[in-house]
Design a protein around this motif. Structure first.
Motif, PDB file in Angstrom:
ATOM      1  N   CYS A 374       4.281  39.333  41.327  1.00  0.00           N
ATOM      2  CA  CYS A 374       5.680  39.229  41.769  1.00  0.00           C
ATOM      3  C   CYS A 374       6.045  40.422  42.653  1.00  0.00           C
ATOM      4  O   CYS A 374       5.789  41.563  42.308  1.00  0.00           O
ATOM      5  CB  CYS A 374       6.575  39.198  40.532  1.00  0.00           C
ATOM      6  N   ARG A 375       6.655  40.151  43.801  1.00  0.00           N
ATOM      7  CA  ARG A 375       6.987  41.242  44.728  1.00  0.00           C
ATOM      8  C   ARG A 375       8.042  42.184  44.160  1.00  0.00           C
ATOM      9  O   ARG A 375       7.992  43.387  44.344  1.00  0.00           O
ATOM     10  CB  ARG A 375       7.521  40.679  46.033  1.00  0.00           C
ATOM     11  N   ARG A 376       9.034  41.601  43.492  1.00  0.00           N
ATOM     12  CA  ARG A 376      10.114  42.440  42.978  1.00  0.00           C
ATOM     13  C   ARG A 376       9.585  43.407  41.927  1.00  0.00           C
ATOM     14  O   ARG A 376      10.044  44.541  41.831  1.00  0.00           O
ATOM     15  CB  ARG A 376      11.224  41.565  42.398  1.00  0.00           C
ATOM     16  N   CYS A 391      10.271  37.834  38.651  1.00  0.00           N
ATOM     17  CA  CYS A 391      11.674  37.663  39.049  1.00  0.00           C
ATOM     18  C   CYS A 391      12.088  36.216  39.281  1.00  0.00           C
ATOM     19  O   CYS A 391      13.258  35.864  39.147  1.00  0.00           O
ATOM     20  CB  CYS A 391      11.977  38.499  40.284  1.00  0.00           C
ATOM     21  N   GLY A 392      11.160  35.376  39.680  1.00  0.00           N
ATOM     22  CA  GLY A 392      11.522  33.991  39.970  1.00  0.00           C
ATOM     23  C   GLY A 392      12.228  33.829  41.297  1.00  0.00           C
ATOM     24  O   GLY A 392      12.631  32.739  41.673  1.00  0.00           O
ATOM     25  N   ASN A 393      12.425  34.915  42.023  1.00  0.00           N
ATOM     26  CA  ASN A 393      13.148  34.845  43.289  1.00  0.00           C
ATOM     27  C   ASN A 393      12.412  35.575  44.415  1.00  0.00           C
ATOM     28  O   ASN A 393      13.007  36.304  45.203  1.00  0.00           O
ATOM     29  CB  ASN A 393      14.571  35.406  43.111  1.00  0.00           C
ATOM     30  N   CYS A 394      11.077  35.396  44.443  1.00  0.00           N
ATOM     31  CA  CYS A 394      10.315  35.891  45.583  1.00  0.00           C
ATOM     32  C   CYS A 394       9.262  34.828  45.918  1.00  0.00           C
ATOM     33  O   CYS A 394       9.026  33.921  45.121  1.00  0.00           O
ATOM     34  CB  CYS A 394       9.649  37.236  45.280  1.00  0.00           C
ATOM     35  N   CYS A 397       6.577  34.228  43.267  1.00  0.00           N
ATOM     36  CA  CYS A 397       7.009  33.595  42.015  1.00  0.00           C
ATOM     37  C   CYS A 397       7.195  32.093  42.239  1.00  0.00           C
ATOM     38  O   CYS A 397       6.846  31.289  41.385  1.00  0.00           O
ATOM     39  CB  CYS A 397       8.319  34.209  41.533  1.00  0.00           C
TER      40      CYS A 397
HETATM   41 ZN    ZN Z   1       9.040  37.543  41.929  1.00  0.00          ZN
END
Ligand code: ZN
Ligand code: ADP
Length: 611
Positions: A374-376, A391-394, A397
């Motif tokens: 995950c990037r975050r 995070c589910g937002n990158c 993910c």
């Molecule tokens: Zn992520």
């Protein structure tokens, strides 16, 4: 009689609750104590001193490094009926006289000044004669030599403590790292200040990084497919790339404006002004652009070149989505970028120590690019704020990276470097691996090597990917004096000897071909404002009305109401004064000014829908 903090928040700013530790900071300052506030961009720093300025008796003095920043805040404050002014070189003389007069009669709640002006004896003398409620030092990292925004004038600010020992000081910054923080404390004499550190997670920004293949094309498709209605910033490494890219986007139907230090100041100012004032403008800039841009509705930040550190990446991408609504941070990069950055670094005349620091920063940036997880998590880890869950937002993910066992390929690539004498760059090495009879191959008799043609099972692009990952992950060095020739190092030995294996990532080229567009559909959804189909006409009408009002008053549209507030109206569809006052971001003053017109517009739509 001044009001309580919560009343000010509700009535003047039109918000229901404090965000994060805003309330605590405000308490601290209102009780006369110093505070240091570290919050990410868009976190809501301004309220931390604006509310106390309205609650405490006297005038708050706000130190800000840039005229553009002052003007933006003053626009916003005047719009909600707050008496805020600024003194800087751009204010006409008679205007300055008026402001000083009002200062003496106690008619100003907030006065914005540049540090060099504040610290003149003349100005300090004036402040002796009035009641100063607090000093707010915005962009406090400017006091630090470690960061890139160092402003020597900020050092003078340490004298404020002796001169006004009873006046609380609040310093604010969006720069997270420890070293900068320490310097702020030392140089501003804030040893007794309570320190408030917010999370640096910008949850609304969707991070996406993929491989470059005709970057400008990729960028254009990205904008067309995902952000054709939006404002955005595109970062490039050089002035020439800025000009080229802006021109290319314009030629292809975007409204793009260049911005770099090589342009006349007037032109730059004009372009920046248009970016802030108009809708759907894309600014194409060198990496330095951005401080002084408080535009809250920047919906995407794109990097066509690799930033040189995670700090820079975080800061630049942080200019997207200050309003907390979904925004995209999009980047493409390739082997060339890595080489270029390493070259800039090694050719700069930095000291050995600084070169090493720069080297580490670049390595961390590359790790973020090449990660499979995950990037975050990588990003926040870098700022000492580990994130437990993905995070589910990158991009990674949403669409996990495919990896493959690259051990055999890496070994072939490395032995090709070795057999050719560590004298050649990637292009030639790939020719040898693919068994191509090029002039260079013939010239050096490389068709006689054992590695000649052993790589025919992969395509050229795949080999480039292998080499890029080997370079990015530090298995081979690039000799920049030797025209980018690759050199083996200790790190690659175990791999070459078969003692170690390596997982490589399958590359992803967003928008490089029409075919890849489908792959990114899930990602594309994440970084965009979503307005229901049936609400679109009203949404457009609200925007038009906002724009009319903004033009009447010569202010940016977001100063009238930001997108968040407009979305609030879209959702609640208030048609009465009372209902309108419930919408977050509608305070008393704006309700008085604009409530009527927005209510009328919304009820017209409601009637039409009922027919
Ligand atoms: Zn992520
Ligand atoms: P920063 O200076 O930290 O980048 P700002 O002070 O500009 O951030 O605030 C970012 C946005 O959040 C602004 O639009 C601001 O009005 C909004 N905001 C700040 N505090 C609150 C709050 N308590 N409730 C709702 N919105 C808020």
């Amino acid at each position: 009689m001044k009001d309580t903090a919560l009343n000010v928040l509700k009535n003047t700013f039109g918000y229901d609750t404090f965000r994060g530790f805003q309330g605590e900071v405000i308490d601290e300052v209102c009780q006369g104590r110093d505070a240091l506030v570290l919050m990410p961009t868009g976190g809501g720093k301004s309220l931390c001193f604006q509310v106390p300025a309205l609650v405490m008796p006297g005038t708050a003095i706000v130190v800000s490094p840039l005229i553009a920043l002052m003007e933006d805040q003053i626009n916003n404050l005047q719009q909600i009926g707050i008496r805020a002014e600024s003194l800087h070189s751009g204010v006409p003389f008679d205007e300055q006289m008026r402001i000083e007069q009002e200062l003496f009669t106690g008619h100003i709640d907030l006065l914005y000044v540049a540090p060099e002006r504040l610290m003149t004896e003349m100005m300090l003398h004036k402040l002796d004669q009035i009641r100063v409620s607090l000093f707010a030092i915005d962009e406090a990292h400017c006091v630090s030599q470690w960061g890139h925004d160092f402003r020597p004038e900020y050092l003078q600010l340490s004298r404020l403590t002796q001169r006004f020992p009873a006046v609380p000081r609040i310093a604010l910054t969006a720069t997270a790292d420890k070293r900068t923080r320490q310097e702020i404390v030392e140089r501003l004499g804030l040893q007794n200040a309570r320190v408030f550190i917010d999370s640096f997670n910008r949850a609304n920004i969707f991070y996406r990084i993929s491989q470059k293949k005709q970057g400008k094309q990729q960028l254009l498709r990205f904008i067309e497919k995902e952000h054709s209605e939006d404002s955005g910033i595109v970062y490039c490494l050089s002035r020439k790339r800025v000009d080229d890219t802006a021109e290319w986007l314009n030629a292809n139907g975007c409204k793009a404006l260049p911005y770099h230090a090589g342009m006349p100041a007037e032109q730059r100012k004009h372009n920046q002004h248009r970016f802030i004032q108009e809708d759907r403008v894309i600014i194409v800039a060198t990496l330095a652009f951005g401080m002084g841009i408080d535009k809250p509705d920047v919906r995407f930040v794109a990097h066509l070149d690799l930033p040189r550190s995670i700090e820079a990446y975080y800061q630049e991408t942080g200019r997207a989505g200050r309003d907390g609504l979904p925004a995209t941070a999009w980047m493409v990069y390739g082997l060339q970028d890595i080489m270029l950055l390493r070259q800039i670094r090694s050719s700069s005349n930095l000291s050995q120590e600084l070169q090493r620091v720069e080297h580490q920063k670049l390595e961390a940036m590359l790790a973020l690019c090449e990660v499979s997880g995950c990037r975050r998590q990588v990003l926040l880890e870098y700022f000492d704020e580990p994130l437990k869950e993905k995070c589910g937002n990158c991009d990674l993910c949403v669409e996990p990276a495919q990896t493959w066992d690259g051990t055999e390929a890496a070994r072939k690539a490395l032995s090709c470097v070795y057999r050719t004498g560590q004298l050649f760059g990637v292009s030639h090495l790939i020719d040898v691996l693919l068994g191509k009879q090029t002039a260079k191959v013939k010239q050096f008799h490389h068709e006689q090597l054992t590695t000649f043609g052993i790589g025919a099972d992969y395509k050229q692009a795949e080999w480039r990917s292998v080499f890029r990952q080997l370079v990015a992950r530090g298995y081979v060095n690039v000799d920049l004096e030797g025209h980018g020739s690759l050199k083996l190092n200790n790190r690659c030995r175990p791999l070459l000897k078969g003692e170690e294996s390596i997982e490589l990532r399958q590359d992803r080229y967003e928008y490089a071909t029409v075919k890849t567009i489908k792959v990114t559909a899930a990602s594309a959804e994440k970084g965009r404002l979503v307005v229901e189909e049936e609400d679109k006409p009203l949404w457009e009408a609200l925007r038009v009305l906002r724009k009319e009002l903004a033009e009447e008053q010569g202010v940016p549209a977001y100063v009238i109401f930001n997108d968040r507030t407009l979305l609030g109206m879209l959702k609640a569809k208030p048609v009465s004064h009372d209902a309108m006052s419930q919408v977050s971001g509608v305070g008393e003053f704006k309700l008085e000014q604009y409530g009527e017109r927005f209510c009328r517009l919304i009820s017209e739509f409601a009637e039409q829908a009922a027919e």
